[in-house]
Design an enzyme around this catalytic site. Sequence first.
Site, PDB file in Angstrom:
ATOM      1  CG  ASP A 191      30.993  62.343   3.372  1.00 43.82           C
ATOM      2  OD1 ASP A 191      31.749  62.257   4.358  1.00 43.82           O
ATOM      3  OD2 ASP A 191      30.588  63.436   2.920  1.00 43.82           O
TER       4      ASP A 191
ATOM      5  CG  HIS B 231      33.514  60.404  11.340  1.00 48.41           C
ATOM      6  ND1 HIS B 231      33.468  61.382  12.305  1.00 48.41           N
ATOM      7  CD2 HIS B 231      34.085  60.969  10.247  1.00 48.41           C
ATOM      8  CE1 HIS B 231      33.984  62.493  11.820  1.00 48.41           C
ATOM      9  NE2 HIS B 231      34.376  62.279  10.577  1.00 48.41           N
TER      10      HIS B 231
HETATM   11  P1  5GP Z   1      35.256  64.946   9.228  1.00 48.32           P
HETATM   12  O1  5GP Z   1      35.766  66.160   8.513  1.00 48.32           O
HETATM   13  O2  5GP Z   1      34.627  65.301  10.575  1.00 48.32           O
HETATM   14  O3  5GP Z   1      36.257  63.853   9.324  1.00 48.32           O
HETATM   15  O4  5GP Z   1      34.131  64.354   8.306  1.00 48.32           O
HETATM   16  C1  5GP Z   1      32.788  64.630   8.436  1.00 48.32           C
HETATM   17  C2  5GP Z   1      32.124  64.161   7.181  1.00 48.32           C
HETATM   18  O5  5GP Z   1      30.741  64.102   7.417  1.00 48.32           O
HETATM   19  C3  5GP Z   1      32.344  65.097   5.979  1.00 48.32           C
HETATM   20  O6  5GP Z   1      32.975  64.365   4.923  1.00 48.32           O
HETATM   21  C4  5GP Z   1      30.932  65.549   5.617  1.00 48.32           C
HETATM   22  O7  5GP Z   1      30.721  65.632   4.211  1.00 48.32           O
HETATM   23  C5  5GP Z   1      30.050  64.483   6.253  1.00 48.32           C
HETATM   24  N1  5GP Z   1      28.761  64.964   6.699  1.00 48.32           N
HETATM   25  C6  5GP Z   1      28.500  66.076   7.454  1.00 48.32           C
HETATM   26  N2  5GP Z   1      27.187  66.175   7.700  1.00 48.32           N
HETATM   27  C7  5GP Z   1      26.599  65.103   7.098  1.00 48.32           C
HETATM   28  C8  5GP Z   1      25.239  64.648   7.011  1.00 48.32           C
HETATM   29  O8  5GP Z   1      24.303  65.253   7.536  1.00 48.32           O
HETATM   30  N3  5GP Z   1      25.028  63.502   6.310  1.00 48.32           N
HETATM   31  C9  5GP Z   1      26.033  62.807   5.720  1.00 48.32           C
HETATM   32  N4  5GP Z   1      25.704  61.697   5.055  1.00 48.32           N
HETATM   33  N5  5GP Z   1      27.320  63.186   5.786  1.00 48.32           N
HETATM   34  C10 5GP Z   1      27.599  64.330   6.475  1.00 48.32           C
END
Ligand code: 5GP
Length: 109
Positions: free
Chosen positions: A30, A98
Amino acid sequence: MEDCIFCKILDGSIPSDKVYEDDEVYAFRDIHPKAPTHVLVIPRQHVPTLSDARDEKLLGMLMNRVRMIADDVLKLEAGWRVVINVRAGGGQEVYHLHVHILGGKKLPF
Ligand code: 5GP
Ligand code: ZN
């Protein structure tokens, strides 16, 4: 999916720090880690949310990979946590299913 960040990570047009991949899943660190180890595991198939995931084979495969990545690849011997945020009320920001794997310290509840 054209506008999906995680599909772009899968096709290599956005770089990522890979920890594991196979024909069905991709796992990477992340970008804003919330624990010493914070890895995201995504299916190669674009499914927007857990609410859209009705396929038991997909879900079984995904959780089996998560277990294997946490225990055998990341070797989080002290234990680990899995989080799946679902839609806006659950804190989901990226609409490609995810699984977060968090570990490396004692996690608060
Ligand atoms: P959600 O809030 O949708 O469950 O989690 C999305 C996660 O994706 C977040 O923890 C955020 O930091 C991560 N994230 C968003 N964009 C990117 C990216 O471009 N690369 C990586 N490695 N992580 C990302
Ligand atoms: Zn996608």
